[in-house]
Design a protein around this motif. Structure first.
Motif, PDB file in Angstrom:
ATOM      1  N   PHE A 105     -30.947 -49.056  23.404  1.00  0.00           N
ATOM      2  CA  PHE A 105     -31.196 -48.732  22.004  1.00  0.00           C
ATOM      3  C   PHE A 105     -30.896 -47.262  21.751  1.00  0.00           C
ATOM      4  CE2 PHE A 105     -34.847 -51.940  22.578  1.00  0.00           C
ATOM      5  CZ  PHE A 105     -33.977 -53.005  22.373  1.00  0.00           C
ATOM      6  N   ASP A 106     -30.165 -46.998  20.681  1.00  0.00           N
ATOM      7  CA  ASP A 106     -29.941 -45.630  20.224  1.00  0.00           C
ATOM      8  C   ASP A 106     -31.027 -45.320  19.195  1.00  0.00           C
ATOM      9  OD1 ASP A 106     -29.141 -43.229  19.130  1.00  0.00           O
ATOM     10  OD2 ASP A 106     -27.018 -43.753  19.053  1.00  0.00           O
ATOM     11  N   LEU A 107     -31.942 -44.440  19.550  1.00  0.00           N
ATOM     12  CA  LEU A 107     -33.091 -44.162  18.685  1.00  0.00           C
ATOM     13  C   LEU A 107     -32.720 -43.378  17.438  1.00  0.00           C
ATOM     14  CD1 LEU A 107     -35.774 -43.307  21.401  1.00  0.00           C
ATOM     15  CD2 LEU A 107     -35.152 -45.514  20.427  1.00  0.00           C
ATOM     16  N   ARG A 108     -31.486 -42.896  17.357  1.00  0.00           N
ATOM     17  CA  ARG A 108     -31.064 -42.188  16.149  1.00  0.00           C
ATOM     18  C   ARG A 108     -30.705 -43.159  15.030  1.00  0.00           C
ATOM     19  NH1 ARG A 108     -26.706 -38.660  19.355  1.00  0.00           N
ATOM     20  NH2 ARG A 108     -26.469 -40.756  20.246  1.00  0.00           N
ATOM     21  N   SER A 109     -30.533 -44.432  15.379  1.00  0.00           N
ATOM     22  CA  SER A 109     -30.230 -45.435  14.359  1.00  0.00           C
ATOM     23  C   SER A 109     -31.517 -46.141  13.946  1.00  0.00           C
ATOM     24  CB  SER A 109     -29.227 -46.463  14.889  1.00  0.00           C
ATOM     25  OG  SER A 109     -29.817 -47.280  15.877  1.00  0.00           O
ATOM     26  N   GLU A 110     -31.564 -46.577  12.720  1.00  0.00           N
ATOM     27  CA  GLU A 110     -32.749 -47.272  12.211  1.00  0.00           C
ATOM     28  C   GLU A 110     -32.993 -48.570  12.987  1.00  0.00           C
ATOM     29  OE1 GLU A 110     -34.359 -49.208   7.988  1.00  0.00           O
ATOM     30  OE2 GLU A 110     -32.613 -47.873   8.003  1.00  0.00           O
ATOM     31  N   SER A 111     -31.921 -49.273  13.303  1.00  0.00           N
ATOM     32  CA  SER A 111     -32.042 -50.524  14.028  1.00  0.00           C
ATOM     33  C   SER A 111     -32.568 -50.298  15.443  1.00  0.00           C
ATOM     34  CB  SER A 111     -30.682 -51.233  14.087  1.00  0.00           C
ATOM     35  OG  SER A 111     -30.729 -52.358  14.923  1.00  0.00           O
ATOM     36  N   GLY A 112     -32.004 -49.303  16.137  1.00  0.00           N
ATOM     37  CA  GLY A 112     -32.440 -49.007  17.500  1.00  0.00           C
ATOM     38  C   GLY A 112     -33.896 -48.611  17.562  1.00  0.00           C
ATOM     39  N   MET A 113     -34.331 -47.781  16.589  1.00  0.00           N
ATOM     40  CA  MET A 113     -35.723 -47.350  16.561  1.00  0.00           C
ATOM     41  C   MET A 113     -36.646 -48.536  16.291  1.00  0.00           C
ATOM     42  SD  MET A 113     -37.863 -44.886  16.894  1.00  0.00           S
ATOM     43  CE  MET A 113     -36.962 -43.343  16.702  1.00  0.00           C
ATOM     44  N   ALA A 114     -36.249 -49.425  15.385  1.00  0.00           N
ATOM     45  CA  ALA A 114     -37.088 -50.581  15.042  1.00  0.00           C
ATOM     46  C   ALA A 114     -37.261 -51.506  16.251  1.00  0.00           C
ATOM     47  CB  ALA A 114     -36.477 -51.335  13.869  1.00  0.00           C
ATOM     48  N   LYS A 115     -36.178 -51.731  17.004  1.00  0.00           N
ATOM     49  CA  LYS A 115     -36.265 -52.588  18.192  1.00  0.00           C
ATOM     50  C   LYS A 115     -37.170 -51.957  19.241  1.00  0.00           C
ATOM     51  CE  LYS A 115     -31.582 -54.425  17.491  1.00  0.00           C
ATOM     52  NZ  LYS A 115     -30.194 -54.437  17.997  1.00  0.00           N
ATOM     53  N   SER A 116     -37.036 -50.644  19.425  1.00  0.00           N
ATOM     54  CA  SER A 116     -37.881 -49.937  20.382  1.00  0.00           C
ATOM     55  C   SER A 116     -39.353 -50.057  19.999  1.00  0.00           C
ATOM     56  CB  SER A 116     -37.469 -48.470  20.458  1.00  0.00           C
ATOM     57  OG  SER A 116     -38.415 -47.716  21.199  1.00  0.00           O
ATOM     58  N   GLU A 117     -39.646 -49.832  18.722  1.00  0.00           N
ATOM     59  CA  GLU A 117     -41.037 -49.908  18.262  1.00  0.00           C
ATOM     60  C   GLU A 117     -41.605 -51.309  18.450  1.00  0.00           C
ATOM     61  OE1 GLU A 117     -40.769 -48.554  14.265  1.00  0.00           O
ATOM     62  OE2 GLU A 117     -40.594 -46.435  14.812  1.00  0.00           O
ATOM     63  N   LEU A 118     -40.788 -52.340  18.213  1.00  0.00           N
ATOM     64  CA  LEU A 118     -41.257 -53.712  18.375  1.00  0.00           C
ATOM     65  C   LEU A 118     -41.667 -53.975  19.823  1.00  0.00           C
ATOM     66  CD1 LEU A 118     -41.684 -56.653  17.517  1.00  0.00           C
ATOM     67  CD2 LEU A 118     -39.227 -57.027  17.887  1.00  0.00           C
ATOM     68  N   LEU A 119     -40.808 -53.581  20.765  1.00  0.00           N
ATOM     69  CA  LEU A 119     -41.116 -53.843  22.166  1.00  0.00           C
ATOM     70  C   LEU A 119     -42.329 -53.042  22.637  1.00  0.00           C
ATOM     71  CD1 LEU A 119     -37.515 -54.009  23.696  1.00  0.00           C
ATOM     72  CD2 LEU A 119     -39.076 -55.894  23.220  1.00  0.00           C
ATOM     73  N   HIS A 120     -42.472 -51.794  22.126  1.00  0.00           N
ATOM     74  CA  HIS A 120     -43.648 -51.005  22.500  1.00  0.00           C
ATOM     75  C   HIS A 120     -44.921 -51.602  21.902  1.00  0.00           C
ATOM     76  CE1 HIS A 120     -41.882 -47.773  24.773  1.00  0.00           C
ATOM     77  NE2 HIS A 120     -40.975 -47.550  23.847  1.00  0.00           N
ATOM     78  N   ARG A 121     -44.841 -52.143  20.695  1.00  0.00           N
ATOM     79  CA  ARG A 121     -46.014 -52.786  20.090  1.00  0.00           C
ATOM     80  C   ARG A 121     -46.411 -54.029  20.874  1.00  0.00           C
ATOM     81  NH1 ARG A 121     -44.052 -52.060  13.737  1.00  0.00           N
ATOM     82  NH2 ARG A 121     -44.569 -49.818  13.612  1.00  0.00           N
ATOM     83  N   LEU A 122     -45.428 -54.782  21.328  1.00  0.00           N
ATOM     84  CA  LEU A 122     -45.733 -55.949  22.153  1.00  0.00           C
ATOM     85  C   LEU A 122     -46.370 -55.528  23.477  1.00  0.00           C
ATOM     86  CD1 LEU A 122     -42.532 -58.113  21.548  1.00  0.00           C
ATOM     87  CD2 LEU A 122     -44.839 -58.561  20.701  1.00  0.00           C
ATOM     88  N   THR A 123     -45.929 -54.408  24.026  1.00  0.00           N
ATOM     89  CA  THR A 123     -46.533 -53.892  25.255  1.00  0.00           C
ATOM     90  C   THR A 123     -48.006 -53.587  25.045  1.00  0.00           C
ATOM     91  OG1 THR A 123     -44.416 -52.948  25.986  1.00  0.00           O
ATOM     92  CG2 THR A 123     -46.417 -52.077  27.003  1.00  0.00           C
TER      93      THR A 123
END
Length: 787
Positions: free
Chosen positions: A437-455
């Motif tokens: 995931f590229d955290l500079r993109s809105e999509s990359g950040m959203a995917k990262s946040e989803l997986l961290h929330r599931l964690t």
């Protein structure tokens, strides 16, 4: 079989059985279809035919108060029960599950079984396995008695008698790869009747008192209860409905369900009196190919879900056998190409021809999986097993994850996750894969946040590959792998909220209030930040500040300093409360500085080693903060340790080294510290510890820091012979952690230094230095020191 009552004994998840069931139902055209499955989930059958329902899927049933204790009932598109459901819905016939309801196992019994599993796993790690009987998801102990082995896997016993190596090979040849008529089910029932009769004889020869409390006896009673309940459902259907009744059940149960007159209704009612009840939640969830496989521990599973899916796809195909073989070999070739192997069209043709020949030689009407594999190995892999092993999981096991229609009731968190997976195009897959995931993109950040929330919700769909991922960088690498148990975890987490975001936030706040360990709490703060849960972050930071204020352990504060500083390094990729975070970090550093010197007093070897590690980490944290007055005060604290005899020698050596690195100590001060702490008057154990701390497991610095290298070199050369011999073991222990390459580089640097000091105009290469007569006499000793 009676005119109204037809038993279709099948093998769970068998494409041949499924095709035979479809043909039998078309021929019988029954008014009622009864299926082996949890009777309390019958109301969910209607959803099987919804447009978005795509197997593999499973029924999930769990006690509401104990969602972690769950039962799964999986179905593939080639499962006979699934096909029977679709047939009944299509033809608008009455369809029900008739197996013992999940309520029949009390919560207490489920908890007892869970505790037994945990105890066995604790005593013998890795020894437990899923003993799933007839789609039952409970794990039970494995019995080794002969009669139970036969009852547990009758196909293997039949295969042994018929000369086959395993039950699946026999069943594949007789049923799955053949076109069977209705009479086949009568033959299967006859075989099972004989087999059950032999089991009954073995039971009669056993001492019932001896086995009354064994796992064998409990399993036997449970089977009696299941079959008694299924017979009662069949009787009710015959009384309440007109026309024929078709019963789809495991082949083993066929004899017990076909001859109702042999089992009086009163006896069945007596058997069922012992059952208990516990209300359960019920829903459909996605399932996966790997969890349908026998290798997963699922006892009703099959060796090759991928192969069975291929057989099923060919069942409704008008193409000939050769086309079916070619389709499989083409899939093999495509997977090999994806992995970078050569697999030409000509090789596919050759593999198809070879497969037909192998089947003919082995007396088979249709090639089986073994023939397919042997042909692929020879023609496409050129006899090399490795390429076939590379694609084995995708080809033989499969990678499919099922899908549940949006109209089907599901736990709210699972529904929300499905929506987010579709929105972010983050497809759940049964075989793990890496994603970036590229955290500079809105999509990359959203995917990262989803997986961290599931964690934070203890749903381990994703795992960060790099422990440092996300710390001050703009890229994250994850390994994601979907497991059906994640649905259970989401069902359990619904108490925190109806959506992933709300549930993760509430769960994070609850955990922050419970955590008493400062280090764990600082890591929790980091996870909340990564998950973009600002309210949880604020509460967790406040909680951490309260813990830090009341903590008297300097080591605990040092432990959390670096993680807190790391959190502040996310830059613009993360929206974090920098002011509150910096305030907390600085206050913790000040607390450490005020008590660090005293925390180094009177420590044993183990405590000193722990403090050395903390000191190195804390030094990094202070350097990363880049606040001048904190750096000055840190150097002052280190100076206090250097001159403090009560401080552990290991820490005094490390403090000297850190002050030298920061250029706070001039060369003369460092040299003086070396001489004082490594002189002959210092006990050898203290000198050894001081030198170990000074070197600090970082020999690479000696290669690149000429000034430090020269200091140690001059100190060694200034030692008297007797002193050098006495301190040599100490020096060697200090160099013991250096790897062979680093020791060799230090040796070469030492040789080059020696040549330069002899007055050479330029540094002599190490190979030439070895020829110097003066140095040759010292070479064996020097090699012994650094090797």
């Amino acid at each position: 079989m009676s005119n109204q009552h037809h038993i279709l004994g099948i093998r769970h998840h068998g494409p041949g059985s499924a095709a035979s069931v479809e043909r039998a139902l078309d021929e019988l055209n029954p008014n009622v279809v009864l299926i082996e499955g949890p009777s309390d989930a019958s109301d969910l059958i209607e959803f099987a035919a919804t447009p978005g329902m795509r197997p593999p899927v499973a029924l999930l049933l769990y006690p509401k108060a104990y969602p972690e204790i769950a039962r799964f009932y999986p179905f593939a598109e080639y499962s006979p029960e699934w096909c029977a459901m679709l047939w009944a819905i299509k033809h608008k016939r009455v369809v029900k599950f008739i197996d013992l309801p999940t309520q029949a196992s009390s919560v207490d019994e489920l908890i007892e079984q869970r505790e037994a599993r945990e105890k066995l796993e604790a005593e013998q790690p890795g020894s437990t396995e899923e003993d799933i009987d007839d789609n039952d998801g409970l794990v039970e102990e494995k019995d080794t008695e002969q009669l139970e082995l036969i009852a547990a896997d009758p196909l293997t016993e039949l295969a042994r008698v018929a000369g086959y190596s395993d039950g699946e090979s026999w069943w594949n040849t007789i049923v799955e790869q053949s076109e069977n008529s209705l009479s086949t089910f009568s033959a299967i029932e006859d075989v099972m009747t004989e087999l059950r009769a032999s089991i009954d004889e073995l039971h009669e020869s056993e001492d019932s008192a001896k086995n009354s409390d064994t796992t064998t006896a409990r399993k036997h009673l449970r089977e009696e209860q299941r079959e008694a309940f299924m017979r009662s459902c069949i009787r009710d259907a015959l009384k309440q409905q007109t026309g024929d009744v078709a019963v789809i059940c495991g082949a083993w149960h066929a004899p017990a369900l076909s001859q109702l007159e042999k089992y009086p209704e009163k006896n069945d009612q007596s058997i069922l009196k012992a059952t208990k009840s516990a209300t359960c939640e019920r829903c459909w969830i996605p399932w996966t190919d790997p969890r349908l496989a026998l290798s997963s521990g699922y006892r009703a599973g099959v060796i090759s879900p991928g192969w069975y899916r291929h057989l099923w796809s060919q069942t409704h195909s008008t193409a000939g056998i050769e086309s079916n073989i070619a389709n499989w070999q083409t899939e093999v070739a495509m997977l090999l190409r994806d992995e970078g192997y050569d697999a030409s069209t000509a090789s596919v043709i050759e593999a198809t021809r070879l497969c037909k020949t192998l089947a003919s030689v082995r007396g088979l009407a249709v090639p089986g999986l073994m023939e397919m594999q042997d042909a692929s190995l020879s023609a496409l892999c050129h006899g090399e097993l490795a390429p076939l092993k590379v694609i084995d999981k995708k080809l033989i096991i499969g990678n499919s994850v099922g899908r549940v229609d949006e109209s089907v009731p599901q736990p709210p968190l699972l529904t929300d996750l499905t929506r987010l997976q579709s929105k972010y195009r983050l497809k759940p897959e049964a075989l793990g894969r890496e994603v970036k995931f590229d955290l500079r993109s809105e999509s990359g950040m959203a995917k990262s946040e989803l997986l961290h929330r599931l964690t934070l919700l203890d749903v381990g769909w994703g795992r960060l590959n790099d422990a440092e991922a996300g710390r001050g960088t703009f890229r994250e690498e994850w390994y994601i792998e979907w497991q059906p148990e994640h649905a259970v975890a989401l069902a359990e987490a619904v108490v925190y909220g109806p959506t992933i975001e709300l549930a993760a936030a509430s769960s994070a706040v609850a955990k922050a209030q419970e955590i008493e360990n400062a280090e764990r709490l600082s890591e929790h703060v980091r996870l909340c930040l990564l998950a973009n849960l600002p309210q949880a972050v604020s509460i967790a930071i406040a909680r951490l500040q309260a813990l830090a204020a009341t903590s008297v352990e300097i080591s605990a504060l040092m432990t959390i300093a670096l993680p807190l500083v790391d959190i502040g390094r996310y830059g613009t990729a993360r929206n974090i409360p920098l002011f509150e975070l910096k305030k907390l970090t600085h206050s913790i550093i000040v607390e450490v500085l005020s008590g660090y010197r005293y925390a180094c007093h009177q420590l044993d070897d183990e405590a000193a080693a722990s403090m050395r590690s903390l000191t190195s980490r804390f030094d990094r944290a202070v350097g990363m903060v880049e606040v001048e007055h904190l750096s000055v005060e840190w150097c002052s604290a280190l100076e206090g340790v250097v001159s403090d005899d009560r401080a552990a020698p290991l820490l005094r050596g490390l403090a000297t080294r850190l002050l030298h690195n920061k250029q706070h100590f001039e060369q003369a001060q460092t040299a003086n510290a070396l001489s004082l702490n490594l002189s002959s008057s210092i006990p050898i154990d203290q000198a050894s510890a001081w030198l170990e701390g000074f070197i600090d497991q970082s020999g690479e610095v000696f290669v690149h820091d000429d000034e430090l290298f020269a200091l140690v070199d001059e100190w060694l050369q200034g030692l008297e012979n007797d002193t050098f011999i006495e301190i040599l073991p100490t020096i060697r222990r200090s160099f013991a952690d250096f790897d062979a390459v680093l020791r060799r580089r230090l040796l070469h640097k030492t040789l080059g230094s020696a040549s330069t000091k002899k007055g050479a105009k330029k540094a002599v290469a190490p190979s030439n230095a070895l020829t110097e007569q003066a140095f040759n006499s010292l070479l064996p000793l020097l090699k012994q020191l650094v090797d």
